[in-house]
Scaffold this motif. Structure first.
Motif, PDB file in Angstrom:
ATOM      1  N   SER A   1       0.847  -1.184   0.000  1.00 32.07           N
ATOM      2  CA  SER A   1       0.000   0.000   0.000  1.00 32.07           C
ATOM      3  C   SER A   1       0.885   1.237   0.000  1.00 32.07           C
ATOM      4  O   SER A   1       1.902   1.283   0.689  1.00 32.07           O
ATOM      5  CB  SER A   1      -0.926  -0.002   1.228  1.00 32.07           C
ATOM      6  OG  SER A   1      -0.175  -0.064   2.420  1.00 32.07           O
ATOM      7  N   PHE A   2       0.494   2.221  -0.796  1.00 30.09           N
ATOM      8  CA  PHE A   2       1.252   3.469  -0.876  1.00 30.09           C
ATOM      9  C   PHE A   2       0.322   4.571  -1.358  1.00 30.09           C
ATOM     10  O   PHE A   2      -0.770   4.317  -1.902  1.00 30.09           O
ATOM     11  CB  PHE A   2       2.463   3.328  -1.815  1.00 30.09           C
ATOM     12  CG  PHE A   2       2.124   2.826  -3.184  1.00 30.09           C
ATOM     13  CD1 PHE A   2       1.701   3.687  -4.189  1.00 30.09           C
ATOM     14  CD2 PHE A   2       2.223   1.463  -3.476  1.00 30.09           C
ATOM     15  CE1 PHE A   2       1.388   3.221  -5.455  1.00 30.09           C
ATOM     16  CE2 PHE A   2       1.902   0.985  -4.742  1.00 30.09           C
ATOM     17  CZ  PHE A   2       1.488   1.865  -5.738  1.00 30.09           C
TER      18      PHE A   2
ATOM     19  N   ASN B   1      -4.996   6.287  -2.284  1.00 29.46           N
ATOM     20  CA  ASN B   1      -4.233   5.220  -1.657  1.00 29.46           C
ATOM     21  C   ASN B   1      -4.365   3.975  -2.520  1.00 29.46           C
ATOM     22  O   ASN B   1      -5.465   3.539  -2.845  1.00 29.46           O
ATOM     23  CB  ASN B   1      -4.743   4.934  -0.248  1.00 29.46           C
ATOM     24  CG  ASN B   1      -4.447   6.065   0.717  1.00 29.46           C
ATOM     25  OD1 ASN B   1      -3.361   6.644   0.675  1.00 29.46           O
ATOM     26  ND2 ASN B   1      -5.403   6.379   1.580  1.00 29.46           N
TER      27      ASN B   1
ATOM     28  N   ILE C   1       4.700   8.220  -6.575  1.00 30.55           N
ATOM     29  CA  ILE C   1       4.525   7.598  -5.262  1.00 30.55           C
ATOM     30  C   ILE C   1       5.158   8.479  -4.194  1.00 30.55           C
ATOM     31  O   ILE C   1       6.340   8.827  -4.279  1.00 30.55           O
ATOM     32  CB  ILE C   1       5.160   6.195  -5.228  1.00 30.55           C
ATOM     33  CG1 ILE C   1       4.497   5.282  -6.268  1.00 30.55           C
ATOM     34  CG2 ILE C   1       5.028   5.587  -3.842  1.00 30.55           C
ATOM     35  CD1 ILE C   1       5.110   3.908  -6.356  1.00 30.55           C
TER      36      ILE C   1
ATOM     37  N   ASN D   1       6.959   9.258  -0.836  1.00 27.71           N
ATOM     38  CA  ASN D   1       7.914   8.526   0.001  1.00 27.71           C
ATOM     39  C   ASN D   1       8.250   7.171  -0.626  1.00 27.71           C
ATOM     40  O   ASN D   1       8.005   6.109  -0.047  1.00 27.71           O
ATOM     41  CB  ASN D   1       7.350   8.326   1.412  1.00 27.71           C
ATOM     42  CG  ASN D   1       8.398   7.774   2.375  1.00 27.71           C
ATOM     43  OD1 ASN D   1       9.595   7.906   2.127  1.00 27.71           O
ATOM     44  ND2 ASN D   1       7.945   7.161   3.447  1.00 27.71           N
ATOM     45  N   SER D   2       8.804   7.211  -1.824  1.00 20.72           N
ATOM     46  CA  SER D   2       9.109   5.980  -2.556  1.00 20.72           C
ATOM     47  C   SER D   2      10.325   5.241  -2.011  1.00 20.72           C
ATOM     48  O   SER D   2      10.699   4.194  -2.530  1.00 20.72           O
ATOM     49  CB  SER D   2       9.346   6.316  -4.039  1.00 20.72           C
ATOM     50  OG  SER D   2      10.440   7.222  -4.173  1.00 20.72           O
TER      51      SER D   2
ATOM     52  N   SER E   1      10.430   3.752   0.817  1.00 20.37           N
ATOM     53  CA  SER E   1       9.945   2.598   1.588  1.00 20.37           C
ATOM     54  C   SER E   1       8.508   2.294   1.187  1.00 20.37           C
ATOM     55  O   SER E   1       7.791   3.164   0.686  1.00 20.37           O
ATOM     56  CB  SER E   1      10.025   2.868   3.089  1.00 20.37           C
ATOM     57  OG  SER E   1       9.154   3.918   3.456  1.00 20.37           O
ATOM     58  N   ILE E   2       8.105   1.078   1.398  1.00 20.43           N
ATOM     59  CA  ILE E   2       6.745   0.649   1.082  1.00 20.43           C
ATOM     60  C   ILE E   2       6.194  -0.157   2.254  1.00 20.43           C
ATOM     61  O   ILE E   2       6.947  -0.744   3.046  1.00 20.43           O
ATOM     62  CB  ILE E   2       6.680  -0.195  -0.206  1.00 20.43           C
ATOM     63  CG1 ILE E   2       7.687  -1.355  -0.146  1.00 20.43           C
ATOM     64  CG2 ILE E   2       6.928   0.656  -1.433  1.00 20.43           C
ATOM     65  CD1 ILE E   2       7.651  -2.254  -1.355  1.00 20.43           C
ATOM     66  N   ASN E   3       4.873  -0.185   2.370  1.00 22.87           N
ATOM     67  CA  ASN E   3       4.208  -0.950   3.424  1.00 22.87           C
ATOM     68  C   ASN E   3       3.640  -2.246   2.836  1.00 22.87           C
ATOM     69  O   ASN E   3       2.887  -2.211   1.863  1.00 22.87           O
ATOM     70  CB  ASN E   3       3.081  -0.134   4.046  1.00 22.87           C
ATOM     71  CG  ASN E   3       3.589   1.085   4.781  1.00 22.87           C
ATOM     72  OD1 ASN E   3       4.619   1.027   5.446  1.00 22.87           O
ATOM     73  ND2 ASN E   3       2.873   2.194   4.654  1.00 22.87           N
TER      74      ASN E   3
ATOM     75  N   THR F   1       7.101  -2.725   7.143  1.00 23.88           N
ATOM     76  CA  THR F   1       7.668  -1.608   6.399  1.00 23.88           C
ATOM     77  C   THR F   1       9.006  -2.029   5.812  1.00 23.88           C
ATOM     78  O   THR F   1       9.907  -2.444   6.544  1.00 23.88           O
ATOM     79  CB  THR F   1       7.866  -0.380   7.300  1.00 23.88           C
ATOM     80  OG1 THR F   1       6.607   0.013   7.846  1.00 23.88           O
ATOM     81  CG2 THR F   1       8.454   0.788   6.509  1.00 23.88           C
TER      82      THR F   1
END
Length: 610
Positions: free
Chosen positions: A133-134, A140, A203, A205-206, A208-210, A305
């Motif tokens: 999810s991003f 979202n 995206i 804050n590319s 990091s990804i959740n 994360t």
């Protein structure tokens, strides 16, 4: 216990041992062992397993309707599409990927079956989720709900013994997210590399990804109770510390102070592990159980994360493997810590002593019933000095019992403090340690409990039959009630029943040896009855070990009985009484403290009476 009784027990042992050695493994067990030997011979000869393969199922699964407004949002076009299943497989795994979410749809371990002989599938269907999810603009995005496109280039074999498939989530022809799955010709690892191309301005804050990972664990074993007990979430941080939760109750944990190197969705005999070398920065893990559901064991969830690596990708590895100690240890990364070998010293007893001995015995290619028998013999031989000391101490207490009865008659039972003090004086004169029979047993307890942790998690017993027991890794029911009975459950295990009967017989003869009387005489009979209810649902292999341990204890006591003469013990005690105090063995610190405590209690009681 008279000589005829011991002779009868000895003959029973001979009959059991003879029947064990005469029985042969079943054809299925022989075929399985040959298959394993064949794989080992191929490895030694340098012959590689067949190359991993990739196939596409052209069958479509119905799509859900999407409203027009959603189609205009970032990645909106990916909300519409057709779901196809793509299979990648090697000698050990059959992994199905779905274009909806680009995720793993199901995993089958090809060389194993469920308890009811069906293909062993760890998870399957839409109830299982794996997506990122991003934020993209004001929307979202959850990749689990989007449709990916298999890349034509990714359908090709990338090496002589490996295969890969690329699943693409497109934003535009030059902007996309690629999931690159890879699989070797053999083994349990599935690689997943995630690449985000040209999306830095799309995206937020590319770096990091959740990741949202969720799985409904399917029932794989006969005992749903044990399957649930041994199913939980395990995690291993970058400091090489392992922990787990969710085995006994539903729970939830948030971990932000340390990075996790891997997270495991562990079942009784199989597990799904997600690993990243750089570690998950934040983790939220949860376990829930629906006891009314008899097809799913538990629901496990992980929100993780994941930071971008130095090469701009997000690298991950899945491991879908059996929980066999040597297999997990060979994979590295501390995977073998998933197997619960007990706490504290129990863990080290199993790792340092029990597992190495067990591995040596398995090299003889015996039936596992024979291996448990051999393991029991070895254990009893190692503990025989302690068993001898315990028996000798109980024999001394038995010889002293007439004198203790005389003291009891003189002092009376209404003054227990004075009575105990007089007993201590007698022990001191006779040179007898009243705890001498208990201490050797206490020293044996950690080993006995270590076996209690060892056998239920022993993968090698899974599917292995012996005598009437079709599977040593689960219970051997002779009666299935069809409903739950308080204390016992829905069945009665024959080996557990035999173990209980042998323990009751052992308790009876042990009371004769030790001379115990009063209430203590009956307490020993309660414990085996409790064990009948507690162990009725446990593996037949564990109860078989306890049964063998009781039988060998009978044999040991018969032999020791021939070596120990009560008349000589009595004569020695009388000689000890004649010796002066300073010639006797120095009183132990524990005995001194106990005597002082008795003296203080007597003084307090005397003051109260005044």
């Amino acid at each position: 216990m008279d000589r005829n009784t011991f002779t009868g027990l000895f003959l029973i042992m001979i009959i059991i041992a003879g029947s064990v050695w005469l029985l042969k493994p079943t054809p299925e067990q022989i075929a399985k062992e040959k298959a394993v030997q064949h794989q080992d011979s191929l490895k030694r000869a340098g012959i590689k397993a067949p190359a991993a393969t990739t196939t596409i199922d052209t069958g479509k699964i119905a799509n859900k309707p999407v409203d027009s407004a959603a189609l205009k949002s970032p990645f909106g076009a990916t909300l519409n599409g057709s779901e196809k299943l793509i299979t990648i497989e090697n000698a050990d795994l059959r992994v199905k990927l779905t274009t909806r979410g680009g995720r793993i749809y199901s995993v089958e371990l090809k060389n194993y079956k469920t308890f009811d002989k069906k293909p062993l599938v760890l998870f399957d269907g839409d109830q299982n989720k794996f997506g990122f999810s991003f934020a993209a603009g004001v929307s979202n995005v959850n990749t689990n709900e989007r449709y990916f496109t298999p890349s034509a280039a990714g359908l090709q074999v990338t090496g002589k013994d490996s295969s890969s498939i690329t699943m693409r989530l497109s934003y535009s022809p030059t902007q996309y997210i690629d999931y690159i799955y890879s699989l070797q010709g053999e083994g349990y690892k599935v690689g997943l590399t995630i690449k985000a191309i040209g999306l830095d301005n799309v995206i937020a804050n590319s770096s990091s990804i959740n990741l949202n990972w969720e799985s409904n664990l399917l029932r794989l074993e006969k005992s749903i109770v044990l399957d649930r007990t041994y199913s939980y979430i395990g995690y291993y941080n970058t400091d090489k510390d392992y922990d787990y939760f969710g085995d006994t109750k539903d729970d939830q944990k948030d971990i932000a102070d340390k990075k996790l190197q891997w997270v495991s969705f562990k079942q009784h005999f199989f597990s799904s592990v997600l690993l990243t070398k750089d570690g998950f920065a934040k983790s939220s893990l949860s376990v829930s159980t629906d006891t009314s559901n008899h097809t799913d064991i538990k629901t496990l969830k992980a929100n993780l994360t994941l930071a971008r690596s130095s090469d701009g990708t997000f690298p991950l590895d899945f491991y879908f493997s059996p929980n066999q100690y040597k297999t997990l240890a060979a994979e590295g990364n501390g995977f073998e810590k998933q197997i619960n070998l007990g706490w504290g010293p129990l863990k080290y007893i199993n790792r340092v002593a029990v597992i190495p001995v067990f591995n040596v015995l398995t090299q003889f290619n015996w039936n596992y019933g024979f291996i448990i028998l051999a393991l029991t013999v070895i254990l009893k031989l190692v503990l025989s000095p302690l068993t001898y000391k315990s028996y000798l101490s109980m024999a001394k207490m038995r010889v002293l019992k007439p004198e203790m009865d005389e003291i009891k008659a003189k002092v009376g039972e209404d003054n227990p403090t004075l009575l105990q003090q007089e007993y201590l004086k007698l022990y001191k004169k006779a040179g007898v340690n009243p705890l001498g029979g208990c201490l050797p047993l206490l020293l044996q307890m950690p080993i006995v409990i270590a076996f209690f942790r060892f056998f239920p998690g022993l993968f090698e017993l899974r599917g292995q039959g012996f005598l009437w027991m079709h599977d040593l890794s689960t219970y051997d029911s002779i009666v299935n009630f069809g409903f739950s009975v308080p204390f016992l459950g829905d069945h009665l295990s024959l080996m557990c029943l035999l173990m209980t009967v042998s323990t009751l017989i052992y308790t009876y003869f042990n009371n004769q040896i030790s001379g115990v009387s009063g209430q203590m005489k009956y307490i020993g009979y309660i414990t085996p009855i409790i064990f009948l209810g507690a162990l009725n649902g446990y593996p037949a292999g564990l109860n078989y070990y306890y049964f063998l341990a009781n039988m060998f204890t009978f044999l040991q006591q018969y032999i020791i009985r021939l070596m120990v003469d009560d008349k000589k013990i009595h004569a020695q005690i009388q000689e000890n009484k004649k010796k002066p105090e300073d010639a006797k063995k120095k009183k132990s610190g524990f005995a001194a403290k106990m005597e002082e405590m008795m003296r203080q209690q007597q003084q307090l009681q005397a003051k109260k009476e005044k």
